[in-house]
Design a protein around this motif. Structure first.
Motif, short mmCIF file in Angstrom:
data_model
loop_
_atom_site.label_atom_id
_atom_site.label_comp_id
_atom_site.label_asym_id
_atom_site.label_seq_id
_atom_site.Cartn_x
_atom_site.Cartn_y
_atom_site.Cartn_z
N ARG A 1 0.87 -1.15 -0.10
CA ARG A 1 -0.22 0.01 -0.19
C ARG A 1 0.80 1.38 -0.24
O ARG A 1 0.53 2.18 -0.89
CB ARG A 1 -0.94 0.06 1.21
N HIS B 1 -3.65 14.19 -1.28
CA HIS B 1 -5.08 14.28 -1.63
C HIS B 1 -5.75 14.31 -0.46
O HIS B 1 -4.97 14.05 0.83
CB HIS B 1 -5.62 12.78 -2.48
N ARG C 1 -9.49 9.98 2.28
CA ARG C 1 -10.75 9.20 2.21
C ARG C 1 -11.23 8.25 3.09
O ARG C 1 -10.16 7.41 3.61
CB ARG C 1 -10.65 8.62 0.60
N ARG D 1 -11.94 4.77 4.23
CA ARG D 1 -11.90 3.58 3.46
C ARG D 1 -12.90 2.35 4.04
O ARG D 1 -13.13 2.71 5.39
CB ARG D 1 -10.43 2.93 3.47
N GLN E 1 -21.98 5.61 -7.27
CA GLN E 1 -20.46 5.69 -6.92
C GLN E 1 -19.71 4.45 -7.11
O GLN E 1 -20.24 3.22 -6.75
CB GLN E 1 -20.09 6.06 -5.34
N LEU F 1 -16.87 1.71 -6.57
CA LEU F 1 -16.16 1.06 -5.15
C LEU F 1 -14.83 1.40 -5.54
O LEU F 1 -14.33 0.73 -6.49
CB LEU F 1 -16.79 -0.27 -5.04
N HIS F 2 -13.95 1.91 -4.79
CA HIS F 2 -12.72 1.99 -4.74
C HIS F 2 -11.83 0.87 -4.90
O HIS F 2 -12.18 -0.29 -4.15
CB HIS F 2 -11.95 2.89 -3.73
N LYS F 3 -10.79 0.69 -5.32
CA LYS F 3 -9.75 -0.35 -5.48
C LYS F 3 -9.66 -1.07 -4.15
O LYS F 3 -9.70 -2.25 -3.97
CB LYS F 3 -8.86 -0.09 -6.39
N GLU F 4 -9.19 -0.20 -3.06
CA GLU F 4 -8.83 -0.82 -1.91
C GLU F 4 -9.93 -1.23 -0.98
O GLU F 4 -9.91 -2.21 -0.43
CB GLU F 4 -8.34 0.60 -1.09
N ASP F 5 -11.30 -0.53 -1.42
CA ASP F 5 -12.25 -1.06 -0.60
C ASP F 5 -12.85 -2.26 -1.23
O ASP F 5 -13.33 -3.22 -0.51
CB ASP F 5 -13.61 0.11 -0.84
N LYS F 6 -12.67 -2.56 -2.34
CA LYS F 6 -12.96 -3.86 -3.28
C LYS F 6 -12.09 -5.06 -2.54
O LYS F 6 -12.57 -5.85 -2.44
CB LYS F 6 -12.53 -3.67 -4.57
N TYR G 1 -23.25 0.58 -4.58
CA TYR G 1 -21.78 0.82 -5.01
C TYR G 1 -22.09 0.27 -6.51
O TYR G 1 -22.55 -0.92 -6.80
CB TYR G 1 -20.65 0.15 -4.40
#
Length: 416
Positions: free
Chosen positions: A188, A197, A200, A202, A259, A261-266, A377
């Motif tokens: 990560r 940034h 966000r 998570r 929205q 789903l972010h890659k990390e959330d996935k 999502y």
């Protein structure tokens, strides 16, 4: 001249009478059936009465027709005045269903939500019943008075083999697979950009209970609730024949978009799926409440933004479920074309998400109970509904979320 002899003078009234009579007899006699109103009035003696009302000429010219009935005004005008009390109005006789009241609140308001028992004909509001009835049921329904008190559901045996078979848990799953799904801290760190940034929030993977016996107890409580509800366990969206196909679940059809789903959330979601296949679920207990039915409570401390469950069940078109009495339909897709709207129906297949409690979002106290949020999502182009903790949840707290998170169309005024 003889006084007895009648005079022949033309001025004699008797002579004139004879002449008139003679001339009258010479004419042919015609029967006279009716006299005009003017003749009658000219021959009638004068009386002390108001003059008659003149009738219209057009009325006199019309042929007389027999009058069979008199109007009420004519009858009342001709009736003599008497010294009597006014007539008493007759009391309206109401039928049983016009005076039907709710046995709980005693009100007859909102009759559309008033349902009748098929055995005793007593009325009850759907929102006055405990547990609340979401809508008027289809088919026969019996009130709490006519049905025996609901007993607590039979507990599912806390047996590892039976529980694993019920949930389809694979015992020989290797822990290494879970480690592969979870990215390391170094990985990560390498993916981060040097550009700053906004931080966000998570989605965090849940932390299962360490004690194996406690995990079995949690799963047994869920199995008891599903068995009582006659629901088959399913931890994902299912597409059955004669329902909406998987090709209809296109997130791009959502009005306003969904929205992504972010890659990390996935990755967190994939990790949770892998743990559940190995029998490690979120620390949650399904508890039966006589007032609310089945509810879910935390069996351990849960952090904010922790993934709890995906709302699962059969996917179907909303128009096919217009008259469905299922009390836990969830919106999956809202399209500009109403015929493409999708819902999740967990009445035949589902998971723990169908037992999460709903808040009364019309009162401040109801809104304060909310500790879980329902979010849709876009995952790989398809719409999915995730239940995520929206604040820290202590062990023993009941889980509540806002069922009207999108449309605000479902009535929650009477939720506890």
């Amino acid at each position: 001249m003889d006084p007895a002899t009648p005079s022949s003078s033309p001025s004699s009234p008797q002579l004139g009478l004879k002449r008139t009579t003679a001339s009258t007899l010479e004419e042919p006699l015609t029967p006279k059936r009716h006299c005009s109103m003017d003749d009658v009035m000219s021959r009638a003696p004068a009386v002390d009465a108001p003059p008659p009302v003149a009738r219209a000429a057009s009325t006199l010219e019309e042929p007389l027709t027999p009058q069979r009935y008199s109007s009420l005004d004519d009858v009342m005008r001709r009736a003599p005045a008497v010294d009597a009390p006014p007539p008493v109005a007759r009391e309206r006789v109401y039928t049983y269903y016009e005076t039907l009241l709710c046995e709980t609140c005693g009100s007859a308001d909102r009759e559309d939500d008033l349902i009748l028992c098929d055995r005793c004909d007593r009325g009850h509001h759907t929102f006055c019943l405990r547990p609340i009835v979401s809508q008027v049921p289809i088919g026969p329904w019996f009130c709490p008075i006519c049905t025996p008190p609901i007993q607590a559901p039979k507990s599912f045996p806390v047996n590892e083999r039976k529980i694993f078979n019920f949930f389809g848990i694979q015992k020989d799953e290797q822990d290494a697979q879970a480690a592969e799904c979870k990215p390391s801290k170094d990985a990560r760190r390498r993916k981060r950009s040097l550009v700053m940034h906004k931080k966000r929030r998570r989605i965090l993977p849940f932390v299962p209970s360490d004690d194996g016996a406690r995990r079995l107890k949690q799963l047994a409580s869920l199995a008891s609730a599903l068995t009582t509800s006659k629901t088959e366990f399913c931890n994902e969206l299912t597409y059955m024949p004669n329902m909406a196909p998987r090709s209809s679940n296109l997130a791009r059809l959502e009005v306003g978009g969904i929205q992504v789903l972010h890659k990390e959330d996935k990755e967190s979601l994939e990790l949770c799926t892998t743990m559940q296949k190995r029998g490690k679920f979120p620390p949650l207990l399904v508890v039966y409440d006589s007032q609310e039915g089945f509810t879910v409570q935390a069996d351990g401390n849960i952090k904010d933004m922790t993934f709890l469950a995906e709302y699962s069940g059969d996917v179907d078109y909303l128009e096919n479920r217009a008259n469905d009495d299922c009390d836990c339909l969830m919106t999956l897709l809202l399209s500009a074309n109403p015929s493409q709207n999708l819902v999740i129906c967990p009445d035949k297949r589902g998971n723990i998400s169908r037992f999460f409690s709903d808040i009364n979002n019309h009162t401040p106290d109801g809104k304060k109970k909310k500790n879980v949020k329902c979010v849709r999502y876009n995952i790989d182009g398809e719409s999915h509904v995730l239940l995520v903790a929206c604040r820290d949840i202590a062990c023993g707290d009941k889980l509540y979320y806002d069922y009207n998170g999108y449309e605000h169309a479902y009535p929650t005024h009477h939720f506890l």
